[in-house]
Design an enzyme around this catalytic site. Structure first.
Site, mmCIF file in Angstrom:
data_model
loop_
_atom_site.group_PDB
_atom_site.id
_atom_site.type_symbol
_atom_site.label_atom_id
_atom_site.label_comp_id
_atom_site.label_asym_id
_atom_site.label_seq_id
_atom_site.Cartn_x
_atom_site.Cartn_y
_atom_site.Cartn_z
ATOM 1 N N GLU A 142 22.704 -13.026 30.398
ATOM 2 C CA GLU A 142 22.143 -12.312 29.250
ATOM 3 C C GLU A 142 21.382 -13.241 28.304
ATOM 4 O O GLU A 142 20.597 -12.789 27.485
ATOM 5 C CB GLU A 142 23.273 -11.640 28.467
ATOM 6 C CG GLU A 142 24.024 -10.592 29.273
ATOM 7 C CD GLU A 142 25.405 -10.324 28.720
ATOM 8 O OE1 GLU A 142 26.125 -9.541 29.331
ATOM 9 O OE2 GLU A 142 25.758 -10.917 27.692
ATOM 10 N N ARG A 175 32.167 -14.656 24.655
ATOM 11 C CA ARG A 175 33.184 -14.925 25.666
ATOM 12 C C ARG A 175 34.498 -14.396 25.136
ATOM 13 O O ARG A 175 35.043 -14.907 24.152
ATOM 14 C CB ARG A 175 33.282 -16.431 25.916
ATOM 15 C CG ARG A 175 34.278 -16.807 27.004
ATOM 16 C CD ARG A 175 33.764 -16.378 28.370
ATOM 17 N NE ARG A 175 34.633 -16.866 29.441
ATOM 18 C CZ ARG A 175 35.491 -16.103 30.118
ATOM 19 N NH1 ARG A 175 35.626 -14.821 29.804
ATOM 20 N NH2 ARG A 175 36.200 -16.615 31.094
ATOM 21 N N GLY A 176 35.024 -13.351 25.789
ATOM 22 C CA GLY A 176 36.149 -12.614 25.251
ATOM 23 C C GLY A 176 37.334 -13.459 24.859
ATOM 24 O O GLY A 176 37.907 -13.296 23.781
ATOM 25 N N GLY A 203 32.511 -6.804 40.046
ATOM 26 C CA GLY A 203 31.420 -7.044 40.970
ATOM 27 C C GLY A 203 30.506 -8.139 40.466
ATOM 28 O O GLY A 203 30.752 -8.775 39.446
ATOM 29 N N ASP A 223 37.622 -16.409 23.865
ATOM 30 C CA ASP A 223 37.432 -17.321 22.728
ATOM 31 C C ASP A 223 37.465 -16.609 21.379
ATOM 32 O O ASP A 223 38.075 -17.092 20.422
ATOM 33 C CB ASP A 223 36.089 -18.055 22.860
ATOM 34 C CG ASP A 223 36.108 -19.113 23.945
ATOM 35 O OD1 ASP A 223 37.212 -19.439 24.416
ATOM 36 O OD2 ASP A 223 35.031 -19.605 24.312
ATOM 37 N N THR A 224 36.782 -15.472 21.270
ATOM 38 C CA THR A 224 36.554 -14.908 19.936
ATOM 39 C C THR A 224 36.815 -13.413 19.837
ATOM 40 O O THR A 224 36.605 -12.821 18.786
ATOM 41 C CB THR A 224 35.095 -15.164 19.495
ATOM 42 O OG1 THR A 224 34.209 -14.445 20.367
ATOM 43 C CG2 THR A 224 34.749 -16.643 19.521
ATOM 44 N N ARG A 225 37.286 -12.776 20.927
ATOM 45 C CA ARG A 225 37.381 -11.313 20.934
ATOM 46 C C ARG A 225 38.240 -10.771 19.803
ATOM 47 O O ARG A 225 37.871 -9.816 19.129
ATOM 48 C CB ARG A 225 37.943 -10.817 22.265
ATOM 49 C CG ARG A 225 38.090 -9.294 22.329
ATOM 50 C CD ARG A 225 38.885 -8.834 23.549
ATOM 51 N NE ARG A 225 38.332 -9.343 24.764
ATOM 52 C CZ ARG A 225 38.971 -10.186 25.582
ATOM 53 N NH1 ARG A 225 40.175 -10.615 25.261
ATOM 54 N NH2 ARG A 225 38.420 -10.592 26.689
#
Length: 770
Positions: free
Chosen positions: A92, A25-26, A58, A28-30
């Site tokens: 995913e 999740r970008g 989309g 949070d931890t990117r």
């Protein structure tokens, strides 16, 4: 959607396949943990797809992304506080392999708390069917090994462990080959041109030539070069000629499906016809790379590949001694033959001198002899390696004598040349060589050494000699390896003990021969060992039948049971392995005073079964392995086998108690408890195991603590000042047992079985760490 290439690693690799799919999740931890992990993986030469959900627009995941997920060998989700808020991450998640819990607990991910559960409820309103599948996947997270990291904890060491684990797992399909190969570069280039990977058609390459010429080595080198281009959709089936004799083709079909589908729970194949249909259904939809090693019948290819169409771009490599096995009737794709020729003289001389002189420069006399010997071998790599190793540091007289023997042999008789090396072994070394050839190829050497030691074969020195002379190798996983030509030589030596009567041979491994011998009433005192596989149909052995084998020291059985009184039948057996016995059991007095290695697996014997009488007189027992023993709820009493050094309790699903007599095993050095799902506690007597060097506790999720006295008892018993203790716990156990702080005192590495803690330290610091 951003172009996929923009998010791959910069490491150049043909084919554009990804090895690792990194999901997170970008927000949070990117810019923190995930970024560091990504660059550490890339820096290690790993091709990574970094899934940044904000780059997608989309509601539908595009085909490119699905292919990236599907083709990646490993999938690493970083579970964080807001992971479940992303609909993409949840889509995913069904492909989890190596999870990381970042500032969340496994219970959060398993939906035992509201953290992820509430987010799923929101998604469910719009995507009910998808969320149903994701919820099921999340609940199963606890079945998968992973790492747990708090937000305020150091991340560098964990990232190092993850990179090491990924590198280790990526080696699974890498085939080991000898370093500094001689004369293969041009051959590899030739075959690669025939394969023409960029072409979209289906191709089958047939590498053919005599045994020992290097076909399998060539196939391994090419396989290792091509696997990055096929991702996880590749399989190398070794030694099909021999494996099909033992288990038919079913096991090979199962392995092929497991390799290609990459499933943790591949279906069981009941028969070859069903297996042929299933492999055909799978292969028609996937571009794959498959090596079929040592084929000797065309029908083997048909039953392994199926009768369906193969997917465009598929490449099949076949190695065979028989050039006529291909093409086969009905195979509609291009078959390109590649004949393997002997090494040219210069390459042959180079290979021989490497083994004969160990890198030193030979004298003029030695060089002359070396050239003469090479000229008699026919340029066969195996013969050059074996004979060269045989002559290493030997006097000139032995070199001249060996040359004379080689000149008397026809050029193509490989086995007679290899037998020169066998003849140089002493009687004990020959016994070990024959045991390996008949029973122990691809088996761990540890237990075999116990048997050979008891038989006074002096195995430590004997194995060193066999390795130095090249008849055997020890692989990285501690298993024996032997070239099929040398295996065939060993078995031929046994066969020649009696050309017409198998009952007069020392070793038996063909089930049909063993069953015929059991039906006769003659004494079989020359038989030292036999391996009876009853997978096709169950077998029954009576005490009268077994009494005729008066010299039996090795007995391995599958799907076979006993009837009668065996008080006098097992007296000389040193090794007994019993797999998948039928539930019916009519024997009494099943015990042996001389048994040293005992393996019982895949059975339903209960605690009070007559089978456990094995332990009544097992005063010499050194190795005990109970695997998949579903019926036992407690271990047997160990008080009669006080010499035990290695104990394995694996997948005994109903085991709830380990007998306290385990504390009396003062010589126990290896304790492995794995997958005993109902075991809740360990006896405090484990603390008295003063010689314990390795303790493994994996997948026993109900065990909540170690015995309080464990380390103190070890100290009291006079452990050496700097012992090497090796512990193996699953990652969840490091959390449950409350010993994660060990990272500050010990070196931890991750392997497929769990976290390993290993370091030479003083006992005091070990005690303080725990």
């Amino acid at each position: 959607m951003a172009n996929l290439e923009a998010r791959t690693s910069s490491v150049g690799a043909p084919g554009g396949e990804y090895q690792v799919f990194l999901s997170f999740r970008g927000a949070d931890t990117r810019y923190g943990f995930t970024d560091c992990l990504y660059h550490a993986l890339v820096g290690a030469g790993i091709r990574v797809f970094r899934d940044e959900d904000e780059l997608r627009v989309g509601e539908v995941i595009g085909g490119e992304l699905l292919r990236a997920i599907d083709d990646s060998i490993l999938y690493i989700p970083v579970f964080s506080q807001n992971y479940a808020t992303s609909k993409w991450c949840l889509r995913e998640i069904a492909r989890i392999i190596l999870p990381i819990f970042f500032d969340v607990e496994p219970d959060d991910v398993k939906l035992k708390t509201s953290l992820y559960k509430d987010s799923l409820l929101e998604h469910e309103k719009r995507f009910p069917e998808e969320v149903k599948a994701r919820r099921k996947a999340l609940v199963k997270v606890d079945e998968i090994k992973g790492w747990n990291l708090k937000k305020d904890e150091g991340q560098g060491q964990l990232i190092k462990w993850v990179v090491e684990e990924v590198l280790d797992k990526l080696k699974i399909k890498h085939k080991p080959v000898t370093e500094r190969l001689v004369g293969l570069t041009g051959l590899v280039e030739d075959v690669m041109k025939l394969l023409d990977i960029d072409s979209g058609d289906v191709r089958l390459i047939k590498i053919h030539g005599m045994g020992g010429i290097g076909k399998t080595t060539l196939a391994k080198v090419i396989f290792n070069q091509l696997t990055p281009q096929f991702g996880k959709r590749c399989s190398f089936l070794e030694d099909i000629r021999e494996e099909s004799k033992k288990d038919g083709l079913v096991k090979l079909q199962e392995k092929l499906l497991s390799d290609i589908v990459h499933s943790r729970a591949i279906e069981k194949i009941p028969d070859t016809d069903y297996g042929m249909r299933r492999t055909g259904e799978i292969l028609c939809n996937k571009r794959v790379l498959i090596v079929l090693d040592d084929i000797d019948r065309g029908e083997q290819i048909e039953k392994l590949l199926g009768k369906y169409s193969l997917h465009p771009g598929t490449r099949i490599i076949v190695t065979t001694r028989d050039r006529s096995v291909l093409p086969i009737k009905g195979f509609k794709y291009t078959v390109l033959p590649y004949p393997m020729e002997e090494l040219n003289f210069n390459h042959a001389l180079q290979l021989f001198e490497r083994h004969a002189f160990g890198g030193l420069s030979p004298s003029d006399d030695q060089h002359v002899l070396a050239r003469a010997i090479v000229s008699t071998t026919g340029g066969l790599p195996l013969a050059l390696e074996v004979i060269g190793s045989l002559l290493y540091q030997k006097p000139k007289a032995i070199w001249s004598e060996t040359l004379d023997k080689l000149r008397e042999m026809p050029e193509k008789e490989v086995q007679r040349k290899l037998k020169i090396s066998y003849d140089m072994l002493d009687d004990y070394q020959q016994q070990i060589f024959l045991d390996i050839a008949c029973f122990f190829i691809n088996e761990d050497k540890t237990n075999a050494i116990y048997m050979w030691t008891d038989c006074r074969f002096f195995p430590e020195g004997g194995i060193d000699v066999l390795i130095s002379l090249s008849p055997i190798k020890i692989l990285d996983n501690n298993k024996f390896w032997m070239h099929d030509q040398l295996r065939d030589l060993g078995r031929e030596m046994v066969h020649k003990e009696s050309l017409t009567d198998p009952g007069e041979r020392s070793r038996l491994w063909i089930s049909k021969d063993i069953l015929e011998i059991l039906r006769t009433k003659e004494s079989k005192k020359k038989v030292q060992a036999f391996d009876l596989d009853g997978k096709a149909s169950p077998n029954l052995i009576t005490n009268e039948q077994l009494e005729r084998f008066g010299s039996l020291r090795f007995l391995k059985l599958c799907n076979t049971t006993f009837v009668g009184d065996f008080s006098e039948c097992l007296s000389k057996i040193v090794w007994f392995s019993w797999h998948s016995p039928p539930q019916s059991f009519w024997a009494v007095n099943m015990h042996s005073r001389n048994i040293v290695v005992l393996e019982l697996s895949d059975n339903h014997f209960t605690d009070d079964s007559e089978v456990w009488s094995f332990f009544k007189m097992a005063t010499k027992l050194k190795v005990l392995a109970l695997k998949w023993c579903f019926g036992i709820t407690r271990t047997p009493d160990f008080s009669k086998c006080l010499m035990l050094e290695r104990l394995t309790l694996e997948r005994c699903d109903n085991l709830t108690e380990i007998d306290c007599s385990i504390g009396r095993l003062k010589y126990l050095i290896d304790l492995n408890i794995n997958g005993c799902l109902r075991l809740e506690e360990l006896p405090k007597e484990i603390g008295g195991l003063e010689k314990l060097k390795r303790f493994s506790l994996t997948d026993c999720y109900r065990v909540s603590k170690l015995p309080d006295s464990k380390m103190r008892r070890l100290k009291w018993k006079g452990m050496p000042k700097s012992p090497t203790l090796r512990f193996c716990f699953s990652s969840i156990h490091l959390q449950v047992l409350g010993i994660m702080k060990l990272v500050k005192s010990l070196h931890l590495t991750m392997s497929e079985k769990g976290l390993h803690l290993e370091r030479k330290i003083t006992l005091r610091s070990k005690t303080q760490a725990l």
